[in-house]
Scaffold this motif. Structure first.
Motif, short mmCIF file in Angstrom:
data_model
loop_
_atom_site.label_atom_id
_atom_site.label_comp_id
_atom_site.label_asym_id
_atom_site.label_seq_id
_atom_site.Cartn_x
_atom_site.Cartn_y
_atom_site.Cartn_z
N UNK A 4 0.82 -1.20 0.00
CA UNK A 4 0.00 0.00 0.00
C UNK A 4 0.86 1.25 0.00
N UNK A 5 0.57 2.17 -0.91
CA UNK A 5 1.30 3.43 -0.97
C UNK A 5 1.19 4.20 0.33
N UNK A 6 0.05 4.06 1.01
CA UNK A 6 -0.16 4.71 2.29
C UNK A 6 -0.08 3.72 3.44
N UNK A 7 0.72 2.69 3.25
CA UNK A 7 0.73 1.60 4.21
C UNK A 7 1.25 1.96 5.58
N UNK A 8 2.01 3.06 5.73
CA UNK A 8 2.57 3.39 7.03
C UNK A 8 2.28 4.84 7.38
N UNK A 9 1.10 5.28 7.02
CA UNK A 9 0.74 6.68 7.24
C UNK A 9 0.68 7.06 8.71
N UNK A 10 1.10 8.29 9.01
CA UNK A 10 0.81 8.86 10.30
C UNK A 10 -0.69 9.11 10.37
N UNK A 11 -1.32 8.99 11.56
CA UNK A 11 -2.78 9.08 11.65
C UNK A 11 -3.38 10.32 11.00
N UNK A 12 -2.83 11.51 11.24
CA UNK A 12 -3.43 12.72 10.67
C UNK A 12 -3.44 12.68 9.15
N UNK A 13 -2.36 12.15 8.58
CA UNK A 13 -2.24 12.18 7.13
C UNK A 13 -3.02 11.08 6.43
N UNK A 14 -3.66 10.21 7.21
CA UNK A 14 -4.55 9.21 6.62
C UNK A 14 -5.75 9.89 5.99
N UNK A 285 -5.58 16.77 -5.22
CA UNK A 285 -4.42 17.57 -4.84
C UNK A 285 -3.48 16.80 -3.93
N UNK A 286 -2.19 17.10 -4.04
CA UNK A 286 -1.20 16.48 -3.15
C UNK A 286 -1.58 16.68 -1.69
N UNK A 287 -2.17 17.82 -1.38
CA UNK A 287 -2.48 18.12 0.02
C UNK A 287 -3.96 17.89 0.35
N UNK A 288 -4.65 17.06 -0.46
CA UNK A 288 -6.05 16.74 -0.16
C UNK A 288 -6.15 16.15 1.24
N UNK A 289 -7.15 16.61 1.99
CA UNK A 289 -7.32 16.18 3.37
C UNK A 289 -6.69 17.12 4.37
N UNK A 290 -5.87 18.06 3.89
CA UNK A 290 -5.19 18.98 4.81
C UNK A 290 -6.19 19.85 5.57
N UNK A 291 -7.25 20.29 4.90
CA UNK A 291 -8.20 21.19 5.55
C UNK A 291 -8.89 20.53 6.74
N UNK A 301 1.54 29.26 10.68
CA UNK A 301 2.22 28.10 10.13
C UNK A 301 1.43 27.42 9.01
N UNK A 302 0.22 27.91 8.72
CA UNK A 302 -0.65 27.17 7.81
C UNK A 302 -0.05 27.01 6.42
N UNK A 303 0.54 28.08 5.88
CA UNK A 303 1.08 27.99 4.52
C UNK A 303 2.20 26.96 4.47
N UNK A 304 3.11 27.03 5.43
CA UNK A 304 4.22 26.09 5.44
C UNK A 304 3.75 24.66 5.68
N UNK A 305 2.65 24.51 6.39
CA UNK A 305 2.21 23.18 6.78
C UNK A 305 1.65 22.37 5.62
N UNK A 306 1.26 23.01 4.53
CA UNK A 306 0.83 22.24 3.36
C UNK A 306 1.98 21.33 2.90
N UNK A 307 3.16 21.91 2.78
CA UNK A 307 4.31 21.13 2.38
C UNK A 307 4.68 20.08 3.41
N UNK A 308 4.57 20.44 4.68
CA UNK A 308 4.88 19.50 5.76
C UNK A 308 3.89 18.34 5.76
N UNK A 309 2.65 18.63 5.51
CA UNK A 309 1.61 17.60 5.43
C UNK A 309 1.95 16.57 4.35
#
Length: 363
Positions: A4-14, A285-291, A301-309
């Motif tokens: 799974x591409x998301x096989x080891x996701x951190x909970x928030x990024x699921x 989007x790469x950052x889908x789910x971020x909102x 920190x919101x703008x920078x956090x898109x990339x961090x997400x």
């Protein structure tokens, strides 16, 4: 490397994969409803989820399938069948974590659906889905989400047989500087792997059984707008600063391929075991789910956090592979730099994954 591409996701990024599942659900519903309407449901309906991973999303697809079959059974005024579910991923997957979640999952099913639903039995089937997993003519519904872009191995032909030189120097995937031999090697490996996948499932599935597959693809398979290109540039910067040896980067290639719809359709038609019911393409989007998690982040920190997400969920997937090639000590710096580059890229142009959703019926 199938899994799974998301096989080891951190909970928030699921949340990203949940967005994908939400978009795919109407196609899942349509495919299963047609199957239920056209078939006499067996007393025991066997379902497989391939590349299930472990984490918050592991049982989401199974739960969605249960909901759809229950609704179809009620509309047809028939009892729902007994369910036997097989969760598949590579042997290194944390199946124990999945098993620990089952009692609460069963309790939730009973509470929401009542005693007339099921019963349901869930087990694991570890192994590569590029080989056989189940007995002949045993499976009715096969599902896989965000797994089939992983190849079984790094493609052959990426190193010159005579000189030993890497053809894809400075890249970790197909890029604008990659020679044609690199693109051909990746395409050849995908065609071999996907053919094996279809052949194995055709032996395992009953006639008329359905398969719903979602994976990352591309509009054109040599498209340069992909997340690996940014990760490759990040690694190149670290080579220039002598943090990473150039040879380590030259010899590393991601065992993944983002096929086009035309390439996927070509393999399905050539292999011949399945009838293609639907092949849809959508972008997310790469950052889908971020909102969904944005309210927990400080406004500054919101703008920078898109990339961090984005960086966090890519790290969750890629770090175990990258550590083997580049070592563990550079990982924090690598993904901090990567997050910065993702922010820069998204500020200039939209970053999207192209997704392919395929509905197949076993001939």
């Amino acid at each position: 490397m199938p899994g799974s591409f998301y096989g080891r996701l951190f909970p928030d990024n699921s949340m990203h994969i949940r967005e994908v599942m939400s978009i795919v659900r109407p196609i899942l519903e349509e495919s299963i409803e047609v199957y239920c309407n056209n078939k006499v449901l067996p007393k025991c309906l066997r379902i497989a989820d391939l590349g299930c991973s472990s984490g918050p999303n592991t049982l989401t697809a199974v739960s969605n399938i249960f909901d759809i079959i229950e609704a179809s059974s009620q509309s047809l005024n028939i009892n729902s069948p007994t369910f036997q579910v097989f969760l598949n991923d590579l042997p290194g997957n944390d199946f124990n974590a999945v098993f620990r979640s089952l009692p609460s999952f069963y309790e939730k099913l009973k509470k929401e659906k009542g005693d007339k639903f099921g019963p349901c039995f869930i087990t694991a089937m570890p192994g590569s889905f590029y080989g056989r997993l189940f007995p002949d003519n045993s499976m009715h519904i096969v599902h896989s989400s965000y797994s089939l872009q992983w190849l079984s191995k790094v493609p052959k032909g990426l190193v010159d047989d005579q000189t030993g030189e890497a053809h894809n120097k400075g890249n970790i995937y197909i890029s604008k500087t990659s020679p044609a031999v690199v693109f051909k090697s990746y395409l050849d490996q995908f065609q071999i792997d996907f053919t094996n996948f279809l052949r194995c499932r055709s032996e395992e599935m009953v006639s008329g059984g359905i398969m719903i597959l979602t994976f990352i693809g591309s509009i054109e398979s040599d498209s340069l707008n992909n997340i690996y290109e940014i990760l490759g540039r990040t690694l190149n910067d670290m080579v220039k600063e002598n943090i990473i040896e150039a040879k380590c980067l030259d010899n590393y290639n991601v065992p993944s391929y983002f096929p086009s719809a035309i390439e996927v359709k070509g393999v399905i038609e050539k292999e011949g075991s399945f009838c293609l019911q639907k092949l849809n393409t959508f972008e997310i989007a790469w950052d889908a789910g971020f909102t969904t998690i944005e309210h927990t982040i400080n406004n500054n920190e919101k703008h920078k956090s898109h990339g961090k997400y984005v960086s966090d969920y890519i790290r969750a997937v890629m770090e175990p592979i990258l550590v083997k090639q580049f070592g563990e000590t550079i990982m924090d710096e690598l993904f901090n730099r990567f997050a910065h580059k993702v922010n820069e890229s998204m500020a200039n142009e939209k970053g999207n994954y192209v997704n392919l959703v395929i509905s197949l019926t076993k001939n």
